[in-house]
Design an enzyme around this catalytic site. Structure first.
Site, PDB file in Angstrom:
ATOM      1  N   ARG A 100       0.825  -1.222   0.000  1.00  0.00           N
ATOM      2  CA  ARG A 100       0.000   0.000   0.000  1.00  0.00           C
ATOM      3  C   ARG A 100       0.855   1.267   0.000  1.00  0.00           C
ATOM      4  O   ARG A 100       0.499   2.289  -0.574  1.00  0.00           O
ATOM      5  CB  ARG A 100      -0.906  -0.046   1.243  1.00  0.00           C
ATOM      6  CG  ARG A 100      -1.950   1.042   1.290  1.00  0.00           C
ATOM      7  CD  ARG A 100      -2.933   0.780   2.422  1.00  0.00           C
ATOM      8  NE  ARG A 100      -3.866   1.866   2.587  1.00  0.00           N
ATOM      9  CZ  ARG A 100      -4.049   2.535   3.725  1.00  0.00           C
ATOM     10  NH1 ARG A 100      -3.359   2.209   4.808  1.00  0.00           N
ATOM     11  NH2 ARG A 100      -4.919   3.512   3.778  1.00  0.00           N
ATOM     12  N   HIS A 136       0.371   4.579  -2.268  1.00  0.00           N
ATOM     13  CA  HIS A 136       0.149   5.910  -1.687  1.00  0.00           C
ATOM     14  C   HIS A 136       1.263   6.884  -2.066  1.00  0.00           C
ATOM     15  O   HIS A 136       1.042   8.086  -2.134  1.00  0.00           O
ATOM     16  CB  HIS A 136      -0.002   5.810  -0.162  1.00  0.00           C
ATOM     17  CG  HIS A 136      -1.374   5.385   0.245  1.00  0.00           C
ATOM     18  ND1 HIS A 136      -1.957   5.758   1.428  1.00  0.00           N
ATOM     19  CD2 HIS A 136      -2.309   4.645  -0.406  1.00  0.00           C
ATOM     20  CE1 HIS A 136      -3.188   5.242   1.486  1.00  0.00           C
ATOM     21  NE2 HIS A 136      -3.406   4.557   0.402  1.00  0.00           N
ATOM     22  N   ASN A 171      -2.976   8.287   5.646  1.00  0.00           N
ATOM     23  CA  ASN A 171      -1.681   7.611   5.765  1.00  0.00           C
ATOM     24  C   ASN A 171      -1.330   7.222   7.202  1.00  0.00           C
ATOM     25  O   ASN A 171      -0.310   6.556   7.418  1.00  0.00           O
ATOM     26  CB  ASN A 171      -0.572   8.504   5.191  1.00  0.00           C
ATOM     27  CG  ASN A 171      -0.574   8.477   3.677  1.00  0.00           C
ATOM     28  OD1 ASN A 171      -0.959   7.469   3.078  1.00  0.00           O
ATOM     29  ND2 ASN A 171      -0.174   9.577   3.057  1.00  0.00           N
ATOM     30  N   HIS A 220      -6.179  -5.725  -2.623  1.00  0.00           N
ATOM     31  CA  HIS A 220      -6.923  -5.923  -1.373  1.00  0.00           C
ATOM     32  C   HIS A 220      -7.069  -7.400  -1.014  1.00  0.00           C
ATOM     33  O   HIS A 220      -7.777  -7.735  -0.076  1.00  0.00           O
ATOM     34  CB  HIS A 220      -8.287  -5.215  -1.464  1.00  0.00           C
ATOM     35  CG  HIS A 220      -8.169  -3.723  -1.363  1.00  0.00           C
ATOM     36  ND1 HIS A 220      -9.216  -2.857  -1.499  1.00  0.00           N
ATOM     37  CD2 HIS A 220      -7.082  -2.934  -1.125  1.00  0.00           C
ATOM     38  CE1 HIS A 220      -8.796  -1.600  -1.360  1.00  0.00           C
ATOM     39  NE2 HIS A 220      -7.496  -1.623  -1.137  1.00  0.00           N
TER      40      HIS A 220
HETATM   41  C1  HEM Z   1      -8.879   1.912  -5.798  1.00  0.00           C
HETATM   42  C2  HEM Z   1      -8.812   2.722  -4.786  1.00  0.00           C
HETATM   43  C3  HEM Z   1      -8.414   2.275  -3.420  1.00  0.00           C
HETATM   44  C4  HEM Z   1      -9.021   2.632  -2.260  1.00  0.00           C
HETATM   45  C5  HEM Z   1     -10.204   3.566  -2.112  1.00  0.00           C
HETATM   46  C6  HEM Z   1      -8.319   1.969  -1.189  1.00  0.00           C
HETATM   47  C7  HEM Z   1      -8.620   2.112   0.139  1.00  0.00           C
HETATM   48  C8  HEM Z   1      -8.033   1.397   1.172  1.00  0.00           C
HETATM   49  C9  HEM Z   1      -8.376   1.506   2.558  1.00  0.00           C
HETATM   50  C10 HEM Z   1      -9.397   2.470   3.144  1.00  0.00           C
HETATM   51  C11 HEM Z   1      -7.625   0.606   3.235  1.00  0.00           C
HETATM   52  C12 HEM Z   1      -7.673   0.316   4.742  1.00  0.00           C
HETATM   53  C13 HEM Z   1      -6.771   1.240   5.510  1.00  0.00           C
HETATM   54  C14 HEM Z   1      -6.970   1.066   6.987  1.00  0.00           C
HETATM   55  O1  HEM Z   1      -8.037   1.453   7.471  1.00  0.00           O
HETATM   56  O2  HEM Z   1      -6.066   0.552   7.677  1.00  0.00           O
HETATM   57  C15 HEM Z   1      -6.815  -0.075   2.276  1.00  0.00           C
HETATM   58  C16 HEM Z   1      -5.920  -1.054   2.581  1.00  0.00           C
HETATM   59  C17 HEM Z   1      -5.065  -1.615   1.686  1.00  0.00           C
HETATM   60  N1  HEM Z   1      -4.931  -1.267   0.357  1.00  0.00           N
HETATM   61 FE1  HEM Z   1      -6.158  -0.073  -0.698  1.00  0.00          FE
HETATM   62  N2  HEM Z   1      -7.306   1.225  -1.721  1.00  0.00           N
HETATM   63  C18 HEM Z   1      -7.322   1.376  -3.072  1.00  0.00           C
HETATM   64  C19 HEM Z   1      -6.430   0.838  -3.971  1.00  0.00           C
HETATM   65  C20 HEM Z   1      -5.350   0.086  -3.610  1.00  0.00           C
HETATM   66  C21 HEM Z   1      -4.267  -0.270  -4.491  1.00  0.00           C
HETATM   67  C22 HEM Z   1      -4.135   0.196  -5.925  1.00  0.00           C
HETATM   68  C23 HEM Z   1      -3.427  -1.063  -3.782  1.00  0.00           C
HETATM   69  C24 HEM Z   1      -2.137  -1.695  -4.211  1.00  0.00           C
HETATM   70  C25 HEM Z   1      -1.919  -2.138  -5.413  1.00  0.00           C
HETATM   71  C26 HEM Z   1      -3.974  -1.197  -2.453  1.00  0.00           C
HETATM   72  C27 HEM Z   1      -3.447  -1.959  -1.454  1.00  0.00           C
HETATM   73  C28 HEM Z   1      -3.941  -2.027  -0.171  1.00  0.00           C
HETATM   74  C29 HEM Z   1      -3.432  -2.946   0.821  1.00  0.00           C
HETATM   75  C30 HEM Z   1      -2.370  -3.995   0.603  1.00  0.00           C
HETATM   76  C31 HEM Z   1      -4.123  -2.671   1.998  1.00  0.00           C
HETATM   77  C32 HEM Z   1      -3.928  -3.356   3.356  1.00  0.00           C
HETATM   78  C33 HEM Z   1      -2.971  -2.525   4.187  1.00  0.00           C
HETATM   79  C34 HEM Z   1      -2.655  -3.106   5.546  1.00  0.00           C
HETATM   80  O3  HEM Z   1      -2.696  -4.322   5.716  1.00  0.00           O
HETATM   81  O4  HEM Z   1      -2.332  -2.314   6.451  1.00  0.00           O
HETATM   82  N3  HEM Z   1      -5.122  -0.472  -2.379  1.00  0.00           N
HETATM   83  N4  HEM Z   1      -7.065   0.429   1.031  1.00  0.00           N
END
Ligand code: HEM
Length: 327
Positions: free
Chosen positions: A66, A70, A97, A195
């Protein structure tokens, strides 16, 4: 390009144009193996450190993937996510972030690289290589990472706030935000597949559980049994509890995230919104039907595309010595 008077010089211009365009389209100066001569062991060093980290802290795979996303969506992939601010006004201080973790892993990689090749490998390239190595460590297909990025020296809390896509984004916003950065609708659905890894804080989706339209209701696009389960975990103002995004396989890079979308068991509006566009829906249906026939390969391609956003190359920017501060 019209050729009004001097035909020959115009022809020459057109030929030059033809040669220039692929150069520009190919990530503006990035290439696979950029450090082959200047730091031949760079990628092996990153891989070794990430291997060590994953063996003791596998839950960092999600946050580290992530982090690259970001970084790229704010000012391009130029390492601004890593900069510290003495007044807490940097990207990393921005609300979206605050849930990022793993900065110490990037520092550890950087220290190892500085020891081997001082002042050579940029922090933005480290983020791109680390993202590849964590997904491969969790089961993704490997892909070649383009390198040659240089680091920026500006990082702004407000820019992160306005540029990072919120979890309540609808399909129109998502497509526009990706298109604005040169990413296609396919990149959107493929990269959302990230995700499959990691967790979310309750606060990122509790609006869907409680009072969705101001009438004490939940989001009808969320499976009602899943709502009940999520409510047990997340109380309305919970800021700390973590929920698995792809329950049961949060540390495995697989296609289960796509299986969950039509079942309406995905946490964010932005996830379920992928059913609202015929192309993204068709992609999800295909991956489910074929057991992810193309997802693993597609993911590498889309990660490379994402890694090209707004890069600084050549003499632009710098190679930071310490990733959290400008030289
Ligand atoms: C399309 C739009 C996207 C939105 C709106 C979004 C939103 C989010 C949100 C809200 C979280 C949870 C954060 C938290 O509350 O801890 C999250 C987690 C995550 N996102 Fe996304 N995301 C998007 C795209 C992506 C992309 C493009 C990737 C990577 C290629 C990605 C990888 C991840 C990963 C791996 C997590 C888990 C992080 C953790 O385990 O702490 N996301 N995302």
């Amino acid at each position: 390009m019209a050729c009004p008077k001097i035909f020959l010089s115009c022809l020459l211009l057109q030929v030059m144009f033809l040669f220039l365009v692929p150069e520009v389209a190919h990530g503006q100066g990035l290439k696979v193996g950029f450090y082959q001569k200047t730091c031949p062991s760079a990628e092996a060093i990153v891989k070794k450190v990430i291997g060590e980290v994953m063996s003791v802290a596998p839950s960092l795979s999600g946050p580290l993937l992530r982090m690259h996303f970001h970084d790229c969506f704010v000012r391009g992939c130029e390492g601004s996510i890593l900069l510290n601010s003495s007044t807490n006004q940097a990207e990393k201080d921005s609300p979206p972030n605050l849930s990022l973790r793993g900065y110490q892993v990037i520092d550890r990689v950087k220290t190892a690289l500085e020891k081997a090749c001082p002042g050579t490998v940029s922090c933005s390239d480290i983020l791109a290589i680390v993202a590849r190595d964590v997904v491969v460590a969790t089961g993704a297909l490997s892909y070649d990472v383009e390198t040659g990025r240089r680091d920026g020296n500006v990082s702004s809390l407000t820019e992160a706030l306005t540029n990072l896509v919120p979890p309540n984004a609808n399909i129109t916003t998502l497509k526009a935000d990706f298109a604005q950065r040169g990413l296609s609708v396919k990149d959107l659905v493929v990269l959302s597949g990230g995700h499959t890894l990691g967790t979310s804080h309750c606060s990122s989706f509790t609006d869907r559980l409680y009072n969705f339209t101001g009438k004490g209701d939940s989001d009808p696009k969320l499976d009602s049994n899943y709502v009940a389960r999520l409510k047990l975990k997340c109380k309305p103002n919970d800021q700390t509890t973590l929920v698995e995004m792809d329950p049961g396989s949060v540390r495995t890079f697989d296609i289960k995230y796509f299986d969950l979308i039509p079942k309406r068991r995905v946490l964010f509006t932005s996830d379920i919104a992928l059913l609202d566009d015929s192309q993204t829906k068709a992609y999800i249906d295909l991956q489910i039907k074929t057991g992810g026939s193309t997802f693993f390969k597609d993911f590498g391609v889309s990660m490379v595309n994402m890694g090209r956003i707004g890069v600084l190359t050549g003499t632009a920017g710098e190679v930071r010595k310490v990733c959290s501060k400008v030289n």
